[in-house]
Write an enzyme that holds these catalytic residues in place. Structure first.
Site, PDB file in Angstrom:
ATOM      1  N   LYS A 182     -39.750 -83.507   1.857  1.00 48.70           N
ATOM      2  CA  LYS A 182     -41.162 -83.814   2.771  1.00 48.70           C
ATOM      3  C   LYS A 182     -40.850 -82.766   3.884  1.00 48.70           C
ATOM      4  O   LYS A 182     -40.024 -82.064   4.351  1.00 48.70           O
ATOM      5  CB  LYS A 182     -41.074 -85.245   3.159  1.00 48.70           C
ATOM      6  CG  LYS A 182     -41.278 -86.047   1.961  1.00 48.70           C
ATOM      7  CD  LYS A 182     -42.796 -86.091   1.503  1.00 48.70           C
ATOM      8  CE  LYS A 182     -42.910 -87.226   0.416  1.00 48.70           C
ATOM      9  NZ  LYS A 182     -42.224 -86.856  -0.750  1.00 48.70           N
ATOM     10  N   SER A 238     -46.506 -83.992  -4.334  1.00 49.59           N
ATOM     11  CA  SER A 238     -46.896 -84.445  -2.930  1.00 49.59           C
ATOM     12  C   SER A 238     -46.570 -83.399  -1.965  1.00 49.59           C
ATOM     13  O   SER A 238     -46.951 -83.246  -0.703  1.00 49.59           O
ATOM     14  CB  SER A 238     -45.674 -85.377  -2.574  1.00 49.59           C
ATOM     15  OG  SER A 238     -44.404 -84.998  -2.247  1.00 49.59           O
TER      16      SER A 238
END
Length: 208
Positions: A167, A129
């Site tokens: 993230k 991701s």
């Protein structure tokens, strides 16, 4: 005269190193004056500037006493750099959150140029991701422990279920957004989030 100035510069460098070793932080300019037999603070500032120009010293603007001796400076003093190590705390996902392992069983050597190693740890990334940020599956990220982050920082964050993820962090009006760097993945929205640290470096032992 040039030789005398060089000797004074080395005396300044040596005294800074001794004070950092003994106390953990560099001396003040006035302390340097007293230690090396100089009466003028401007002369000491001049020596420090030349030591920086020669690559023996560097300044860290984030610290109140910002002088640090570089590996080149240690070399000219005949000092062997101490190998620093940071704890490897396990695996964290860069896809869906998983529980972070915080029991250090291994330690990773880092360059002397990386400071504040007591506040650093390393995690291995699993998932894709964060690929647009250059963080790939199997990479090891170096994380500085901190509980806050600015919008856009890449962080290791935990939610209320004690699940951790890597993230990009954003604080919105009524919630937090953990944004992946992968166009095929959706952001994670949370009412509460705990920041474990900010990603400040990366190590990769393979190439693509």
């Amino acid at each position: 005269m040039a030789k005398l100035a060089k000797n004074k510069q080395m005396a300044v460098l040596n005294y800074i190193h001794k004070q950092v070793e003994d106390h953990g932080y560099p001396p003040t300019v006035r302390e340097i004056c007293s230690a090396v037999g100089l009466s003028s603070t401007s002369t000491v500032h001049g020596h420090i500037s030349r030591l920086i120009e020669q690559g023996f010293l560097q300044k860290d603007p984030s610290k109140p006493r910002a002088l640090e001796i570089t590996p080149k400076g240690l070399d000219i003093l005949g000092v062997k750099p101490i190998q620093k190590e940071i704890p490897m705390l396990g695996v964290v996902t860069a896809g869906q959150p998983i529980l972070a392992v915080e029991n250090a069983t291994e330690f990773f050597p880092i360059p002397p140029s990386i400071q504040d190693n007591n506040d650093l740890f390393m995690l291995t990334i699993r998932g894709t991701s964060m690929i647009k940020a250059g963080i790939f599956n199997g990479d090891q990220v170096i994380v500085r422990k901190q509980s806050t982050a600015k919008n856009g920082d890449i962080v290791i964050a935990m939610n209320d279920d004690n699940e951790a993820t890597c993230k990009r962090f954003y604080k919105e009006k009524t919630r937090f957004r953990l944004q992946p760097e992968n166009d095929t993945m959706e952001p994670i929205f949370l009412d509460n989030v705990k920041i474990l640290g900010k990603v400040v470096g990366l190590f990769r032992d393979h190439i693509f």
